[in-house]
Design a protein around this motif. Structure first.
Motif, PDB file in Angstrom:
ATOM      1  N   UNK A   1      -9.505  10.827 -10.809  1.00  0.00           N
ATOM      2  CA  UNK A   1      -8.899   9.514 -10.594  1.00  0.00           C
ATOM      3  C   UNK A   1      -8.703   8.860 -11.953  1.00  0.00           C
ATOM      4  N   UNK A   2      -7.522   8.277 -12.142  1.00  0.00           N
ATOM      5  CA  UNK A   2      -7.205   7.597 -13.396  1.00  0.00           C
ATOM      6  C   UNK A   2      -7.040   6.105 -13.146  1.00  0.00           C
ATOM      7  N   UNK A   3      -7.772   5.306 -13.896  1.00  0.00           N
ATOM      8  CA  UNK A   3      -7.671   3.853 -13.820  1.00  0.00           C
ATOM      9  C   UNK A   3      -7.121   3.343 -15.152  1.00  0.00           C
ATOM     10  N   UNK A   4      -6.000   2.622 -15.106  1.00  0.00           N
ATOM     11  CA  UNK A   4      -5.347   2.158 -16.330  1.00  0.00           C
ATOM     12  C   UNK A   4      -5.354   0.635 -16.389  1.00  0.00           C
ATOM     13  N   UNK A   5      -5.490   0.122 -17.595  1.00  0.00           N
ATOM     14  CA  UNK A   5      -5.361  -1.314 -17.849  1.00  0.00           C
ATOM     15  C   UNK A   5      -4.622  -1.487 -19.169  1.00  0.00           C
ATOM     16  N   UNK A   6      -4.495  -2.715 -19.605  1.00  0.00           N
ATOM     17  CA  UNK A   6      -3.783  -2.984 -20.862  1.00  0.00           C
ATOM     18  C   UNK A   6      -4.553  -2.476 -22.072  1.00  0.00           C
ATOM     19  N   UNK A   7      -5.867  -2.283 -21.928  1.00  0.00           N
ATOM     20  CA  UNK A   7      -6.683  -1.929 -23.097  1.00  0.00           C
ATOM     21  C   UNK A   7      -7.297  -0.529 -23.036  1.00  0.00           C
ATOM     22  N   UNK A   8      -7.301   0.114 -21.835  1.00  0.00           N
ATOM     23  CA  UNK A   8      -7.949   1.426 -21.763  1.00  0.00           C
ATOM     24  C   UNK A   8      -7.359   2.257 -20.610  1.00  0.00           C
TER      25      UNK A   8
END
Length: 219
Positions: free
Chosen positions: A82-89
Motif C-alpha cells: 500500500x502506498x500513501x502519498x502526501x505533499x511531503x512524503x
C-alpha cells in the motif's frame, strides 16, 4: 362406564405418545472445512456445534429439520503493498488482512428418510440456512477505521443440505452449505493501493463442509 372411560384415556394417551415420538432433539458437534469463493484461498478448519430439532410426519419418510448452531469461518487477504502519498512524503508499506467471523445458524430443511433396518435409518435433508454474525476478528488493521472488513454484514443466508445416518439414536451428519448473502462493502487491489468498492448482490461467498456426531432424544 368406568371401563369405557379408562379405554378412552388409554387410547388418548397412546395417541399423545405416538405424536410426541415424532419429535426429536439432537445435541451435536464436529468439525468443518471452509473455502472462500473467488479469493484463491485454501480450505480452512472450523467448528460446528449446536442442537438440532426434527419432526417426522406420517407415514414417516418425510419431516422437517431445524435447530440452532454455532459456526465460524474466514479467510486471509495475504500481504499486499500500500502506498500513501502526501505533499511531503511517500510511504510504502505492507498490509495484512484476515478475518474470522462467528455465526449463529438457523437451518430450515425438508428431511427425507428411510429405514435400512430396525436400528438404522438414513436421512437426506435440503433447504435454506440463515445466519447471524455476532462478531469478527483477526485483521491486523484493528486500529485503522479503514480496515478491509469494517462494513461486513451480520446477516447471511444460503443453501444447506445434509446426509446422515441414525443408529440406535446416535446420529452422524455430513453437511454442505453454500453462502449466498450480500456481504456488504469489501476491498479489491487497484495497482499498489487498496480501493474500497461495494458488493451489493447475491452470489456464492463460502463453501462449507461439516461432519458432526450427536445423540437424538425422541420426545
Amino acid at each position: 362406564m368406568k371401563k369405557l372411560i379408562l379405554f378412552v384415556l388409554c387410547a388418548l394417551s397412546g395417541l399423545m405418545v405416538s405424536a410426541q415420538s415424532r419429535w426429536g432433539i439432537t445435541p451435536e458437534g464436529g468439525f468443518a472445512a471452509v473455502n472462500r469463493v473467488g479469493m484463491g484461498s485454501s480450505w480452512r478448519a472450523g467448528v460446528k456445534v449446536g442442537v438440532g430439532v426434527s419432526y417426522q410426519f406420517e407415514p414417516g419418510w418425510i419431516g422437517l429439520k431445524s435447530g440452532l448452531y454455532y459456526a465460524n469461518r474466514g479467510y486471509s487477504l495475504g500481504d499486499y503493498p500500500r502506498t500513501t502519498e502526501s505533499a511531503t512524503y511517500v510511504l510504502k508499506e505492507m498490509m495484512t488482512g484476515g478475518i474470522t467471523q462467528h455465526f449463529l445458524q438457523l437451518p430450515v430443511m425438508a428431511d427425507f428418510s428411510w429405514k435400512v433396518s430396525k436400528e438404522v435409518r438414513m436421512h437426506l435433508a435440503v433447504g435454506l440456512g440463515y445466519s447471524y454474525g455476532y462478531g469478527h476478528s483477526g485483521y491486523d488493521e484493528a486500529e485503522n477505521a479503514d480496515h478491509p472488513f469494517r462494513d461486513v454484514n451480520s446477516f447471511d443466508w444460503g443453501l444447506t443440505t445434509s446426509f446422515g445416518i441414525e443408529v440406535n439414536n446416535w446420529v452422524m451428519n455430513l453437511g454442505y452449505d453454500l453462502s449466498l448473502g450480500d456481504e456488504g462493502g469489501n476491498y479489491k487491489i487497484d495497482g499498489d493501493n487498496f480501493s474500497l468498492y461495494e458488493v451489493r448482490s447475491v452470489g456464492a461467498n463460502y463453501n462449507t463442509m461439516s461432519l458432526t456426531v450427536g445423540y437424538k432424544f425422541k420426545l
